[in-house]
Design a protein around this motif. Sequence first.
Motif, mmCIF file in Angstrom:
data_model
loop_
_atom_site.group_PDB
_atom_site.id
_atom_site.type_symbol
_atom_site.label_atom_id
_atom_site.label_comp_id
_atom_site.label_asym_id
_atom_site.label_seq_id
_atom_site.Cartn_x
_atom_site.Cartn_y
_atom_site.Cartn_z
ATOM 1 N N VAL A 87 0.956 -1.281 0.087
ATOM 2 C CA VAL A 87 0.005 0.093 -0.232
ATOM 3 C C VAL A 87 0.844 1.260 -0.002
ATOM 4 C CG1 VAL A 87 -1.836 -1.187 1.209
ATOM 5 C CG2 VAL A 87 -0.283 0.171 2.680
ATOM 6 N N LYS A 88 2.032 1.133 0.073
ATOM 7 C CA LYS A 88 3.132 2.595 0.242
ATOM 8 C C LYS A 88 2.808 3.315 -0.615
ATOM 9 C CE LYS A 88 6.074 1.064 3.783
ATOM 10 N NZ LYS A 88 6.999 -0.021 4.207
ATOM 11 N N ASP A 89 2.903 3.094 -1.907
ATOM 12 C CA ASP A 89 2.813 4.369 -3.021
ATOM 13 C C ASP A 89 1.246 4.298 -3.480
ATOM 14 O OD1 ASP A 89 5.422 4.980 -2.875
ATOM 15 O OD2 ASP A 89 5.918 3.179 -4.079
ATOM 16 N N ALA A 90 0.280 3.934 -2.867
ATOM 17 C CA ALA A 90 -1.005 3.643 -3.649
ATOM 18 C C ALA A 90 -1.787 4.753 -3.089
ATOM 19 C CB ALA A 90 -1.839 2.204 -2.742
ATOM 20 N N GLN A 91 -2.724 4.993 -4.473
ATOM 21 C CA GLN A 91 -3.597 6.112 -4.235
ATOM 22 C C GLN A 91 -4.892 5.569 -3.852
ATOM 23 O OE1 GLN A 91 -2.616 6.809 -8.018
ATOM 24 N NE2 GLN A 91 -1.571 8.912 -7.753
ATOM 25 N N VAL A 92 -5.094 4.446 -4.513
ATOM 26 C CA VAL A 92 -6.398 3.433 -3.755
ATOM 27 C C VAL A 92 -6.070 2.141 -3.500
ATOM 28 C CG1 VAL A 92 -8.538 2.600 -4.866
ATOM 29 C CG2 VAL A 92 -7.460 4.808 -5.966
ATOM 30 N N VAL A 93 -6.417 1.779 -2.322
ATOM 31 C CA VAL A 93 -6.377 0.246 -1.896
ATOM 32 C C VAL A 93 -7.713 -0.468 -1.957
ATOM 33 C CG1 VAL A 93 -5.707 -0.969 0.291
ATOM 34 C CG2 VAL A 93 -4.516 1.092 -0.212
ATOM 35 N N VAL A 94 -7.875 -1.696 -2.658
ATOM 36 C CA VAL A 94 -8.884 -2.371 -2.421
ATOM 37 C C VAL A 94 -8.671 -3.765 -1.652
ATOM 38 C CG1 VAL A 94 -10.590 -3.751 -3.879
ATOM 39 C CG2 VAL A 94 -9.259 -1.628 -4.936
ATOM 40 N N THR A 95 -9.564 -4.323 -0.791
ATOM 41 C CA THR A 95 -9.431 -5.371 -0.296
ATOM 42 C C THR A 95 -10.537 -6.428 -0.748
ATOM 43 O OG1 THR A 95 -10.653 -4.400 1.765
ATOM 44 C CG2 THR A 95 -8.185 -4.469 1.691
ATOM 45 N N MET A 96 -10.116 -7.542 -0.782
ATOM 46 C CA MET A 96 -11.323 -8.554 -1.010
ATOM 47 C C MET A 96 -10.984 -9.891 -0.344
ATOM 48 S SD MET A 96 -13.819 -8.956 -2.862
ATOM 49 C CE MET A 96 -15.294 -9.810 -3.782
ATOM 50 N N LEU A 97 -11.408 -9.837 0.834
ATOM 51 C CA LEU A 97 -11.223 -10.923 2.071
ATOM 52 C C LEU A 97 -12.447 -11.630 2.221
ATOM 53 C CD1 LEU A 97 -8.874 -8.375 3.780
ATOM 54 C CD2 LEU A 97 -8.148 -10.443 2.575
ATOM 55 N N PRO A 98 -12.084 -12.878 2.901
ATOM 56 C CA PRO A 98 -13.022 -13.791 3.359
ATOM 57 C C PRO A 98 -14.311 -12.974 4.293
ATOM 58 C CG PRO A 98 -11.155 -14.764 3.788
ATOM 59 C CD PRO A 98 -10.802 -13.379 3.432
ATOM 60 N N ALA A 99 -13.992 -12.415 5.565
ATOM 61 C CA ALA A 99 -14.848 -11.826 6.329
ATOM 62 C C ALA A 99 -14.403 -10.724 7.207
ATOM 63 C CB ALA A 99 -15.127 -13.250 7.402
ATOM 64 N N GLY A 100 -15.540 -10.363 7.992
ATOM 65 C CA GLY A 100 -15.118 -9.045 8.796
ATOM 66 C C GLY A 100 -13.945 -9.058 9.615
ATOM 67 N N LYS A 101 -13.540 -10.302 10.152
ATOM 68 C CA LYS A 101 -12.247 -9.973 10.958
ATOM 69 C C LYS A 101 -11.043 -9.876 10.171
ATOM 70 C CE LYS A 101 -12.037 -15.212 11.104
ATOM 71 N NZ LYS A 101 -12.103 -16.376 11.767
ATOM 72 N N HIS A 102 -10.919 -10.555 9.038
ATOM 73 C CA HIS A 102 -10.144 -10.217 8.212
ATOM 74 C C HIS A 102 -9.751 -8.842 7.437
ATOM 75 C CE1 HIS A 102 -11.418 -14.719 7.622
ATOM 76 N NE2 HIS A 102 -9.964 -14.767 7.804
ATOM 77 N N VAL A 103 -11.151 -8.374 7.433
ATOM 78 C CA VAL A 103 -10.983 -6.882 6.804
ATOM 79 C C VAL A 103 -10.488 -5.924 7.991
ATOM 80 C CG1 VAL A 103 -12.220 -4.776 5.868
ATOM 81 C CG2 VAL A 103 -12.787 -7.366 5.014
ATOM 82 N N ILE B 70 -9.752 4.014 0.457
ATOM 83 C CA ILE B 70 -9.424 2.448 0.501
ATOM 84 C C ILE B 70 -11.052 1.878 0.253
ATOM 85 C CG2 ILE B 70 -9.904 2.747 3.203
ATOM 86 C CD1 ILE B 70 -8.170 0.077 3.084
ATOM 87 N N ILE B 71 -11.094 0.872 -0.401
ATOM 88 C CA ILE B 71 -12.447 0.066 -0.948
ATOM 89 C C ILE B 71 -12.458 -1.283 -0.281
ATOM 90 C CG2 ILE B 71 -13.840 -0.386 -2.892
ATOM 91 C CD1 ILE B 71 -12.193 1.725 -4.485
ATOM 92 N N ASP B 72 -13.410 -1.790 0.396
ATOM 93 C CA ASP B 72 -13.557 -3.106 0.725
ATOM 94 C C ASP B 72 -14.790 -3.658 -0.052
ATOM 95 O OD1 ASP B 72 -13.102 -5.571 1.967
ATOM 96 O OD2 ASP B 72 -15.024 -5.045 3.215
ATOM 97 N N CYS B 73 -14.458 -4.686 -0.966
ATOM 98 C CA CYS B 73 -15.535 -5.207 -1.855
ATOM 99 C C CYS B 73 -15.803 -6.469 -1.143
ATOM 100 C CB CYS B 73 -14.540 -5.611 -3.174
ATOM 101 S SG CYS B 73 -14.421 -4.090 -3.916
ATOM 102 N N SER B 74 -15.177 -7.081 -0.068
ATOM 103 C CA SER B 74 -15.552 -8.245 0.548
ATOM 104 C C SER B 74 -17.062 -8.281 1.048
ATOM 105 C CB SER B 74 -14.680 -8.557 1.709
ATOM 106 O OG SER B 74 -13.377 -8.132 1.832
ATOM 107 N N THR B 75 -17.729 -9.513 1.011
ATOM 108 C CA THR B 75 -19.007 -9.500 1.794
ATOM 109 C C THR B 75 -18.766 -9.698 3.222
ATOM 110 O OG1 THR B 75 -20.047 -10.424 -0.162
ATOM 111 C CG2 THR B 75 -21.346 -10.685 1.869
ATOM 112 N N ILE B 76 -19.087 -8.663 4.234
ATOM 113 C CA ILE B 76 -18.943 -8.579 5.552
ATOM 114 C C ILE B 76 -20.137 -8.299 6.253
ATOM 115 C CG2 ILE B 76 -16.498 -8.620 5.348
ATOM 116 C CD1 ILE B 76 -16.508 -5.672 6.347
ATOM 117 N N ASP B 77 -20.272 -8.452 7.708
ATOM 118 C CA ASP B 77 -21.050 -7.901 8.624
ATOM 119 C C ASP B 77 -21.221 -6.404 8.571
ATOM 120 O OD1 ASP B 77 -18.731 -8.622 10.093
ATOM 121 O OD2 ASP B 77 -19.797 -7.210 11.397
ATOM 122 N N VAL B 78 -22.188 -5.953 8.593
ATOM 123 C CA VAL B 78 -22.576 -4.409 8.571
ATOM 124 C C VAL B 78 -21.760 -3.828 9.625
ATOM 125 C CG1 VAL B 78 -24.039 -2.499 8.791
ATOM 126 C CG2 VAL B 78 -24.827 -4.771 7.468
#
Length: 296
Positions: free
Chosen positions: A55-71, A88-96
């Motif tokens: 993430v060091k030089d990132a303008q945008v970070v995307v995460t796509m992980l299994p569950a809320g605890k991982h995110v 930062i954008i999280d595309c995973s399906t996690i609890d609200v």
Amino acid sequence: MANVAFIGLGNMGGPMAANLIKAGHKVSGFDLAAASRDAAKADGATIAATAVDAVKDAQVVVTMLPAGKHVLGVWSEILPSIAKGALIIDCSTIDVESSVKAHELAAKHGVASVDAPVSGGVGGAKGATLTFMCGGDDKAFATAKPILEAMGKKIVHCGKAGAGQAAKICNNMILGISMIGVSEAFALAEKLGLSHQALFDVASTSSGQCWSLTSYCPVPGPVPTSPANNDYKPGFAAALMLKDLRLSQEASKAAGAATPLGAHAEEIYAAFDKAGHGGTDFSGIIHHLRELASKR
Ligand code: NAD
């Protein structure tokens, strides 16, 4: 074009990152699994040694992980190293609840955030035809939209932080319930001597019409592209449907909503999963109903 960091390069994240690269973005990726890292490298991503390095030089970070605890775990780790003003954008399906917490964490670090779970599955991830359901403020959504457009064809702003996750689990609760409803109708028709095609011809143009019937029919024949014609290979695995039904029930309890059919759908998919069918397409639930009838 942006410098994008992509964390979680699995079945969904891998092809999504590949589509960002195809659209001209520079992708620095990380995944715990060597096989996922190798596949992303072959698609043109630079692989970092750790998520923090990615993430060091990132303008945008995307995460796509299994569950809320991982995110929450990954966001806590990387946020201190993300530039202030980045997104930062999280595309995973996690609890609200975890999604809202993740947005709060990002705000503390001066990083804009969007929750953007997807519908469309692995096919949609590969073909860049995903639907993104987004939660976050207007400015963050406006920055996220052109990035998401490289990976999907429909980008919907659903509301404030967590609203994307809320939309996703409400939609999938309808889907789980409606698939059981359609499957029950076919199982009953079989007992009554009514052919699959006859029921389909009537219900698909009558008040029983719904996506589970007309796009994803749980018996082979009437809709040639449905997984029922391919030995119920997913598609959308029953284990993932169970995950989403569980998330909808957690949210329902926390918010004080009454969702008795959602609760029953969760129980039915849990029994199907427990019997070893989590890897079957979720439309395979019709087998479970036939089996219940045979035990009567
Ligand atoms: P997956 O298991 O294939 O991928 C998840 C990846 O995250 C794995 O490669 C894993 O190694 C990696 N990972 C886990 N913890 C990590 C960490 N701390 N740091 C770095 N990498 C880590 O799962 P998937 O099918 O790609 O699903 C991802 C998300 O998308 C899930 O939330 C799922 O519910 C959602 N989703 C999946 C589908 C589908 O059809 N597969 C459809 C819609 C939504």
